[in-house]
Design a protein around this motif. Structure first.
Motif, PDB file in Angstrom:
ATOM      1  N   ASP A  47      -3.001 -16.458  -0.091  1.00 56.02           N
ATOM      2  CA  ASP A  47      -1.857 -15.705   0.406  1.00 56.02           C
ATOM      3  C   ASP A  47      -1.723 -15.748   1.926  1.00 56.02           C
ATOM      4  OD1 ASP A  47      -1.167 -14.902  -2.185  1.00 56.02           O
ATOM      5  OD2 ASP A  47      -2.575 -13.214  -2.104  1.00 56.02           O
ATOM      6  N   LEU A  51       2.067 -19.697   6.664  1.00 49.55           N
ATOM      7  CA  LEU A  51       2.944 -18.561   6.903  1.00 49.55           C
ATOM      8  C   LEU A  51       4.067 -18.970   7.857  1.00 49.55           C
ATOM      9  CD1 LEU A  51       0.192 -15.848   7.463  1.00 49.55           C
ATOM     10  CD2 LEU A  51       1.263 -16.554   5.312  1.00 49.55           C
ATOM     11  N   GLU A  55       7.729 -11.433   8.467  1.00 53.93           N
ATOM     12  CA  GLU A  55       7.190 -10.563   7.429  1.00 53.93           C
ATOM     13  C   GLU A  55       5.852 -11.091   6.909  1.00 53.93           C
ATOM     14  OE1 GLU A  55      11.387  -9.963   8.008  1.00 53.93           O
ATOM     15  OE2 GLU A  55      10.293 -11.802   7.442  1.00 53.93           O
ATOM     16  N   GLU A  56       5.763 -12.405   6.716  1.00 57.30           N
ATOM     17  CA  GLU A  56       4.514 -12.995   6.244  1.00 57.30           C
ATOM     18  C   GLU A  56       3.398 -12.812   7.277  1.00 57.30           C
ATOM     19  OE1 GLU A  56       6.218 -16.581   3.369  1.00 57.30           O
ATOM     20  OE2 GLU A  56       5.858 -16.967   5.500  1.00 57.30           O
ATOM     21  N   TRP A  57       3.731 -12.997   8.546  1.00 58.56           N
ATOM     22  CA  TRP A  57       2.721 -12.830   9.584  1.00 58.56           C
ATOM     23  C   TRP A  57       2.306 -11.373   9.738  1.00 58.56           C
ATOM     24  CZ3 TRP A  57      -0.559 -16.105  11.358  1.00 58.56           C
ATOM     25  CH2 TRP A  57      -0.248 -17.471  11.339  1.00 58.56           C
ATOM     26  N   ALA A  58       3.263 -10.459   9.547  1.00 55.07           N
ATOM     27  CA  ALA A  58       2.919  -9.034   9.596  1.00 55.07           C
ATOM     28  C   ALA A  58       1.937  -8.686   8.481  1.00 55.07           C
ATOM     29  CB  ALA A  58       4.184  -8.190   9.487  1.00 55.07           C
ATOM     30  N   ARG A  59       2.164  -9.255   7.301  1.00 54.26           N
ATOM     31  CA  ARG A  59       1.256  -9.013   6.183  1.00 54.26           C
ATOM     32  C   ARG A  59      -0.125  -9.613   6.472  1.00 54.26           C
ATOM     33  NH1 ARG A  59       0.415 -12.361   2.283  1.00 54.26           N
ATOM     34  NH2 ARG A  59       2.420 -13.417   2.542  1.00 54.26           N
ATOM     35  N   ALA A  60      -0.141 -10.796   7.082  1.00 54.89           N
ATOM     36  CA  ALA A  60      -1.424 -11.399   7.456  1.00 54.89           C
ATOM     37  C   ALA A  60      -2.160 -10.520   8.458  1.00 54.89           C
ATOM     38  CB  ALA A  60      -1.196 -12.790   8.042  1.00 54.89           C
ATOM     39  N   ASP A  62      -1.969  -7.311   8.630  1.00 55.54           N
ATOM     40  CA  ASP A  62      -2.528  -6.201   7.845  1.00 55.54           C
ATOM     41  C   ASP A  62      -3.859  -6.595   7.217  1.00 55.54           C
ATOM     42  OD1 ASP A  62      -0.302  -4.645   8.405  1.00 55.54           O
ATOM     43  OD2 ASP A  62       0.699  -5.074   6.493  1.00 55.54           O
ATOM     44  N   VAL A  63      -3.872  -7.792   6.607  1.00 55.28           N
ATOM     45  CA  VAL A  63      -5.062  -8.257   5.884  1.00 55.28           C
ATOM     46  C   VAL A  63      -6.230  -8.452   6.837  1.00 55.28           C
ATOM     47  CG1 VAL A  63      -6.019 -10.177   4.547  1.00 55.28           C
ATOM     48  CG2 VAL A  63      -3.725  -9.326   4.021  1.00 55.28           C
TER      49      VAL A  63
END
Length: 230
Positions: A47, A51, A55-60, A62-63
């Motif tokens: 996941d 990226l 939005e995808e980078w923001a989620r990364a 977070d992780v």
């Protein structure tokens, strides 16, 4: 020795390389029976690969921030992000923990500055080569970077994701990089930065047409300096 935390799994191949480099360096600096005090969290790269959107980078972010916090809570006194591309969310991670996060490009920049390198080329995945988050950190250490050649960018990115991150090192990739490095030298590069943690699979770091600054190896050296209190 101080305990260090590694956010790994991006890819597992590079995590293995970090583990090997750090332990060998600790042994070289201490005794042959020594092992580095390390905590490793091996993330699932599924996941986090390729990226593109905010939005995808923001989620990364977070992780990786959550991973850094878990490593800190488990006793890590400093953190490594075991992937060049994921340093795009470095500021988010560094702000989320109370221990130092050792930036790979700063370690490389200091090494090149000490060696007197003024002009260099950077190779890695697409976002490392063309975006500013990595390049600007090297420039801050007095390094002038050659502009990326877009034909090279696409082919290097393909080799990284379709071959190296899957543990495959081919003769074709070795030939491609020999040609690219030769051309970079002719374009004025005094050295080449390996801005991808798997590139040493197909590039001879110690014997090449140009001085090679392997980010993974240099980052591991910075980790060992921390571990040993240097």
């Amino acid at each position: 020795m101080r305990k260090i935390g590694l956010i790994g799994g991006m890819s597992w191949v590079s995590t293995r390389t970090y583990y090997e480099h750090i332990n060998k360096l600790v042994q070289a600096r201490t005794t042959k029976l020594a092992s580095a005090p390390m905590l490793i969290e091996n993330l699932d790269f599924t996941d986090l690969v390729r990226l593109s959107t905010p939005e995808e980078w923001a989620r990364a972010g977070d992780v990786l921030e959550a991973s850094a916090k878990r490593l800190e809570q488990a006793g890590a006194t400093a953190i490594l992000i075991g992937a060049n591309s994921m340093h795009k969310v470095y500021d988010r991670i560094a702000a989320g923990v109370g221990v130092p996060v050792l930036h790979i490009a700063d370690a490389v920049g200091r090494k090149m500055q000490a060696a007197g390198v003024k002009t260099a080329a950077l190779i890695g995945s697409r976002n490392v080569m063309v975006e500013s988050f990595y390049r600007k950190r090297l420039v801050e250490h007095g390094i002038t970077l050659l502009p990326p050649v877009m034909d090279n960018v696409e082919e290097i990115d393909r080799i990284i994701y379709e071959e190296l991150m899957q543990g495959r090192a081919t003769r074709s990739a070795e030939r491609t990089f020999r040609t690219i490095l030769t051309n970079m030298g002719q374009a004025g590069a005094q050295g080449v930065v390996l801005g991808c943690t798997e590139l040493d699979m197909v590039i001879d770091v110690d014997a090449n047409v140009l001085p090679i600054y392997d980010g993974t190896r240099i980052h591991a050296e910075a980790a060992v300096e921390w571990i040993l209190g240097g």
